[in-house]
Design an enzyme around this catalytic site. Structure first.
Site, PDB file in Angstrom:
ATOM      1  CG  ASP A 169     -11.421   2.979  -4.794  1.00 60.40           C
ATOM      2  OD1 ASP A 169     -10.196   2.969  -4.561  1.00 60.40           O
ATOM      3  OD2 ASP A 169     -11.902   3.400  -5.870  1.00 60.40           O
TER       4      ASP A 169
ATOM      5  CG  HIS B  31      -2.982   0.730   1.244  1.00 59.74           C
ATOM      6  ND1 HIS B  31      -4.150   0.903   0.530  1.00 59.74           N
ATOM      7  CD2 HIS B  31      -1.967   0.941   0.356  1.00 59.74           C
ATOM      8  CE1 HIS B  31      -3.846   1.188  -0.739  1.00 59.74           C
ATOM      9  NE2 HIS B  31      -2.533   1.227  -0.862  1.00 59.74           N
TER      10      HIS B  31
ATOM     11  CB  SER C  92      -8.035  -5.754  -8.531  1.00 62.40           C
ATOM     12  OG  SER C  92      -7.091  -4.804  -8.986  1.00 62.40           O
ATOM     13  CB  THR C  93      -5.997  -9.518 -11.704  1.00 62.26           C
ATOM     14  OG1 THR C  93      -7.141  -8.878 -12.257  1.00 62.26           O
ATOM     15  CG2 THR C  93      -6.403 -10.888 -11.217  1.00 62.26           C
ATOM     16  CD  GLU C  94      -7.663  -5.778 -13.429  1.00 59.54           C
ATOM     17  OE1 GLU C  94      -8.109  -5.963 -12.269  1.00 59.54           O
ATOM     18  OE2 GLU C  94      -7.978  -6.511 -14.385  1.00 59.54           O
ATOM     19  CG  ASN C  95      -5.287  -3.282  -7.012  1.00 60.54           C
ATOM     20  OD1 ASN C  95      -6.152  -3.676  -6.246  1.00 60.54           O
ATOM     21  ND2 ASN C  95      -5.415  -2.135  -7.693  1.00 60.54           N
ATOM     22  CD1 TRP C  96      -1.703  -9.222  -9.501  1.00 60.63           C
ATOM     23  CD2 TRP C  96      -0.017  -9.003  -8.054  1.00 60.63           C
ATOM     24  NE1 TRP C  96      -1.844 -10.196  -8.536  1.00 60.63           N
ATOM     25  CE2 TRP C  96      -0.814 -10.100  -7.645  1.00 60.63           C
ATOM     26  CE3 TRP C  96       1.109  -8.687  -7.290  1.00 60.63           C
ATOM     27  CZ2 TRP C  96      -0.535 -10.863  -6.504  1.00 60.63           C
ATOM     28  CZ3 TRP C  96       1.396  -9.444  -6.159  1.00 60.63           C
ATOM     29  CH2 TRP C  96       0.584 -10.510  -5.773  1.00 60.63           C
TER      30      TRP C  96
ATOM     31  NE  ARG D 270     -14.804   1.840  -6.850  1.00 64.34           N
ATOM     32  CZ  ARG D 270     -14.061   1.368  -7.825  1.00 64.34           C
ATOM     33  NH1 ARG D 270     -14.599   0.624  -8.751  1.00 64.34           N
ATOM     34  NH2 ARG D 270     -12.764   1.651  -7.898  1.00 64.34           N
TER      35      ARG D 270
HETATM   36  C1  IPE Z   1     -10.538  -1.687  -7.072  1.00 63.26           C
HETATM   37  O1  IPE Z   1     -10.020  -0.443  -6.740  1.00 63.26           O
HETATM   38  C2  IPE Z   1      -9.773  -2.762  -6.393  1.00 63.26           C
HETATM   39  C3  IPE Z   1      -9.867  -2.795  -4.931  1.00 63.26           C
HETATM   40  C4  IPE Z   1     -10.594  -2.024  -4.183  1.00 63.26           C
HETATM   41  C5  IPE Z   1      -9.071  -3.806  -4.299  1.00 63.26           C
HETATM   42  P1  IPE Z   1      -8.993   0.327  -7.697  1.00 63.26           P
HETATM   43  O2  IPE Z   1      -8.724   1.625  -7.039  1.00 63.26           O
HETATM   44  O3  IPE Z   1      -7.827  -0.534  -7.976  1.00 63.26           O
HETATM   45  O4  IPE Z   1      -9.854   0.485  -9.017  1.00 63.26           O
HETATM   46  P2  IPE Z   1      -9.724   1.516 -10.215  1.00 63.26           P
HETATM   47  O5  IPE Z   1      -8.346   1.415 -10.738  1.00 63.26           O
HETATM   48  O6  IPE Z   1     -10.008   2.869  -9.651  1.00 63.26           O
HETATM   49  O7  IPE Z   1     -10.783   1.087 -11.175  1.00 63.26           O
HETATM   50  C1  IPE Z   2      -8.245   0.939  -2.291  1.00 61.50           C
HETATM   51  O1  IPE Z   2      -7.701   2.205  -2.193  1.00 61.50           O
HETATM   52  C2  IPE Z   2      -7.282  -0.135  -1.851  1.00 61.50           C
HETATM   53  C3  IPE Z   2      -6.743  -0.953  -2.942  1.00 61.50           C
HETATM   54  C4  IPE Z   2      -7.062  -0.874  -4.195  1.00 61.50           C
HETATM   55  C5  IPE Z   2      -5.747  -1.954  -2.570  1.00 61.50           C
HETATM   56  P1  IPE Z   2      -6.805   2.823  -3.349  1.00 61.50           P
HETATM   57  O2  IPE Z   2      -5.397   2.484  -3.060  1.00 61.50           O
HETATM   58  O3  IPE Z   2      -7.305   2.433  -4.674  1.00 61.50           O
HETATM   59  O4  IPE Z   2      -7.039   4.381  -3.107  1.00 61.50           O
HETATM   60  P2  IPE Z   2      -7.228   5.510  -4.203  1.00 61.50           P
HETATM   61  O5  IPE Z   2      -8.321   5.065  -5.120  1.00 61.50           O
HETATM   62  O6  IPE Z   2      -5.932   5.654  -4.915  1.00 61.50           O
HETATM   63  O7  IPE Z   2      -7.599   6.728  -3.425  1.00 61.50           O
HETATM   64 MG    MG Z   3      -8.660   3.227  -5.929  1.00 62.06          MG
END
Ligand code: IPE
Ligand code: IPE
Ligand code: MG
Length: 247
Positions: free
Chosen positions: A21, A38, A66-70, A189
């Site tokens: 993250d 990224h 994650s499923t939520e990242n969609w 994490r």
């Molecule tokens: C969790 O990170 C998912 C991945 C690292 C792939 P997120 O950045 O999406 O999680 P939240 O939204 O802060 O909980």
């Molecule tokens: C983790 O980094 C990568 C993914 C969740 C795909 P983030 O994109 O969540 O980065 P922050 O949390 O916004 O800094």
């Molecule tokens: Mg993040």
């Protein structure tokens, strides 16, 4: 002193899982867009896998999407999918050199066809490697995994392949996406967030949790070893007393 030398190789965790993250914040910090963050995460991925292999970790699982990242902006999701395809292709020689067996968990069918094909190809080409298993959590959500597990177990009960009385923790384990992996010993994490974000809820039941403020694109071999050293200084009691453990 070389951090690796401080590690007790007899006590390395078997399975390390990482929530990678902080890519977005890392990019923002230098005035760039999120995709740039990224893109700059690949070195951290490579160094973590190599460091894990060097100290005989058997399995490393990386939360990549994650499923939520969609629900992120379309452009970011597309950028991540393209990056997944190009990184898998780019890393294949390194996987072979380091004898990394690639595996994937999650709702893989929801990924773009091209990503599915590249992933299947890399999994197939690395299937005989045995030094370390790298599991990529892609379109992964632990709650979805549990729903899927319950459906599959229910089907077997309905078809009379399984008796309800026989269902135990092992049955659940064997139907999760992670059925072929050992329990997670250590979960790392990055980026300072202290939450699980729908990652391996069942599998983390007795994992040690390690949080670091380092943003994922800055994470290096030495940071990985810091986490391992911290882990090795903990007492895993699994419900027992300290005296019982040290006896
Ligand atoms: C969790 O990170 C998912 C991945 C690292 C792939 P997120 O950045 O999406 O999680 P939240 O939204 O802060 O909980
Ligand atoms: C983790 O980094 C990568 C993914 C969740 C795909 P983030 O994109 O969540 O980065 P922050 O949390 O916004 O800094
Ligand atoms: Mg993040």
């Amino acid at each position: 002193m070389d951090k690796k030398l401080q590690i007790d190789l007899q006590k390395t965790p078997k399975h390390v899982a990482i929530i990678m993250d902080g890519n977005g914040r890392w990019a923002k910090g230098i005035g760039m867009n999120r995709i740039f963050g990224h893109r700059n995460a690949l070195t951290a991925v490579r160094e973590s896998i190599e460091a894990a292999a060097k100290i005989n970790v058997e399995a490393i699982t990386l939360y990549a999407f994650s499923t939520e990242n969609w629900n992120r902006p379309k452009l970011e999701v597309e950028g991540l999918m393209q990056l997944l395809i190009s990184s898998l292709k780019k890393e294949l020689p390194t996987f072979q050199k380091n004898e990394v067996k690639v595996n994937a968990i999650g709702n893989i069918e929801s990924l773009p066809k091209k990503a599915q094909n590249t992933l299947a190809d890399v999994i197939n080409q690395t299937k005989d490697n045995s030094r370390i298993t790298l599991t990529l959590a892609l379109s992964y959500g632990s709650r979805e995994e549990i729903v899927n597990t319950i459906k599959n177990i229910s089907k077997k009960v309905v078809n009379k392949e399984l008796n309800i009385k026989e269902i135990d923790e092992k049955t659940i384990n064997n139907h999760l996406y992670t059925f072929n992996l050992p329990d997670v010993d250590l979960m790392i994490r990055t980026s300072g967030e202290q939450r699980i974000s729908n990652f391996l809820l069942w599998q983390l039941a007795y994992a040690e949790l390690y949080f670091t403020d380092v943003l994922w694109p800055d994470f290096r071999e030495e940071h990985f070893y810091d986490a391992i050293i911290d882990y090795q200084n903990r007492e895993r009691r699994f419900g027992k007393t300290s005296e019982q453990i040290t006896e």
